[in-house]
Scaffold this active site. Structure first.
Site, PDB file in Angstrom:
ATOM      1  N   HIS A 143      -2.400   3.186  -9.225  1.00 13.05           N
ATOM      2  CA  HIS A 143      -1.469   3.047 -10.351  1.00 13.05           C
ATOM      3  C   HIS A 143      -0.001   3.031  -9.934  1.00 13.05           C
ATOM      4  O   HIS A 143       0.887   3.041 -10.796  1.00 13.05           O
ATOM      5  CB  HIS A 143      -1.714   4.200 -11.336  1.00 13.05           C
ATOM      6  CG  HIS A 143      -1.427   3.847 -12.750  1.00 13.05           C
ATOM      7  ND1 HIS A 143      -0.476   4.496 -13.510  1.00 13.05           N
ATOM      8  CD2 HIS A 143      -1.965   2.898 -13.559  1.00 13.05           C
ATOM      9  CE1 HIS A 143      -0.445   3.974 -14.724  1.00 13.05           C
ATOM     10  NE2 HIS A 143      -1.329   2.997 -14.781  1.00 13.05           N
ATOM     11  N   LYS A 145       3.690   1.706  -8.801  1.00 14.57           N
ATOM     12  CA  LYS A 145       4.510   0.524  -9.081  1.00 14.57           C
ATOM     13  C   LYS A 145       5.805   0.676  -8.284  1.00 14.57           C
ATOM     14  O   LYS A 145       6.807   1.141  -8.811  1.00 14.57           O
ATOM     15  CB  LYS A 145       4.832   0.394 -10.571  1.00 14.57           C
ATOM     16  CG  LYS A 145       3.615   0.207 -11.472  1.00 14.57           C
ATOM     17  CD  LYS A 145       3.516   1.352 -12.445  1.00 14.57           C
ATOM     18  CE  LYS A 145       2.284   1.204 -13.319  1.00 14.57           C
ATOM     19  NZ  LYS A 145       2.071   2.414 -14.145  1.00 14.57           N
ATOM     20  N   ASP A 150      12.781  -4.179   3.303  1.00 16.01           N
ATOM     21  CA  ASP A 150      13.303  -4.017   4.669  1.00 16.01           C
ATOM     22  C   ASP A 150      13.260  -2.577   5.160  1.00 16.01           C
ATOM     23  O   ASP A 150      14.018  -2.204   6.059  1.00 16.01           O
ATOM     24  CB  ASP A 150      14.742  -4.542   4.772  1.00 16.01           C
ATOM     25  CG  ASP A 150      14.801  -6.063   4.799  1.00 16.01           C
ATOM     26  OD1 ASP A 150      13.774  -6.693   5.113  1.00 16.01           O
ATOM     27  OD2 ASP A 150      15.866  -6.622   4.494  1.00 16.01           O
TER      28      ASP A 150
END
Length: 210
Positions: A143, A145, A150
């Site tokens: 779940h 996000k 870089d």
């Protein structure tokens, strides 16, 4: 000759001290990245963001938005982009990721196995283009996000990478280059990347003896 040698050493040390001082001044002057984006974002033209050298005459507003800012932050990637997203079905975000991949940026994606084949999912096109993708193999959701750009900037929050999330839902993304936070997210990504290595999957688990 001995005196000249000493002067060379002194001059070298002075030059080193000056270089360090200039470096410290630069680091102090560098503005840290601390930003929050809120959604939903208005629908605007993103072509100038993806391809700055091209002109676009579409009827959509050519203005900045939280979504265009998100794209710009992602497109800053020069070396690597790590994505850890629950669901990924936004075509515009997929275009940005594929653009980075075409530039030679190392892109890796971790997603949830239950949603990677959902209607409109962009995971298939990413894989077809050669983007490395891994997913969980458990009953619980993957779940997260977040994205790491870089290895120096983290984007994290409630936003799923879907059109509904960017254009309809109340969502947020926090952006920071705080080294401690970036390191924690990078380590979490690497941990999951190893955990979700297909070589370690058990496709035919043995039934428990009853």
């Amino acid at each position: 000759m001995l005196l000249w040698g000493r002067w060379k050493v002194v001059a070298g040390l002075a030059g080193l001290a000056l270089s360090l001082e200039l470096l410290l001044r630069y680091m102090r002057r560098r503005k840290p990245i601390r930003e929050v984006l809120f959604f939903p974002a208005p629908v605007t033209c993103i072509e100038p963001v993806l391809y700055p050298m091209k002109q676009c005459s579409c009827p959509l507003p050519h203005t900045d938005s939280a979504f265009s800012r998100l794209l710009l932050l992602l497109l800053r990637a020069q070396r690597s982009l790590e994505l850890c997203v629950f669901t990924f079905s936004c075509p515009s975000l997929a275009r940005a990721v594929l653009l980075l991949h075409s530039r030679g940026v190392r892109v890796r994606v971790i997603t949830d196995n239950d949603y990677m084949a959902a209607s409109g999912s962009q995971i298939g096109p990413l894989r077809s283009a050669g983007v490395a993708v891994r997913h969980d193999q458990s009953s619980g959701y993957m779940h997260h996000k977040f994205a790491v750009v870089d290895g120096t900037v983290v984007l994290t929050g409630s936003l799923n990478w879907t059109v509904q999330a960017t254009q309809t839902n109340r969502e947020n993304i926090l952006i920071t280059d705080d080294r401690v936070i970036v390191k924690a997210y990078q380590q979490e990504f690497e941990r999951l990347w190893q955990e979700y290595d297909p070589a370690s999957y058990d496709f035919f688990p043995e039934k428990e003896n009853k």
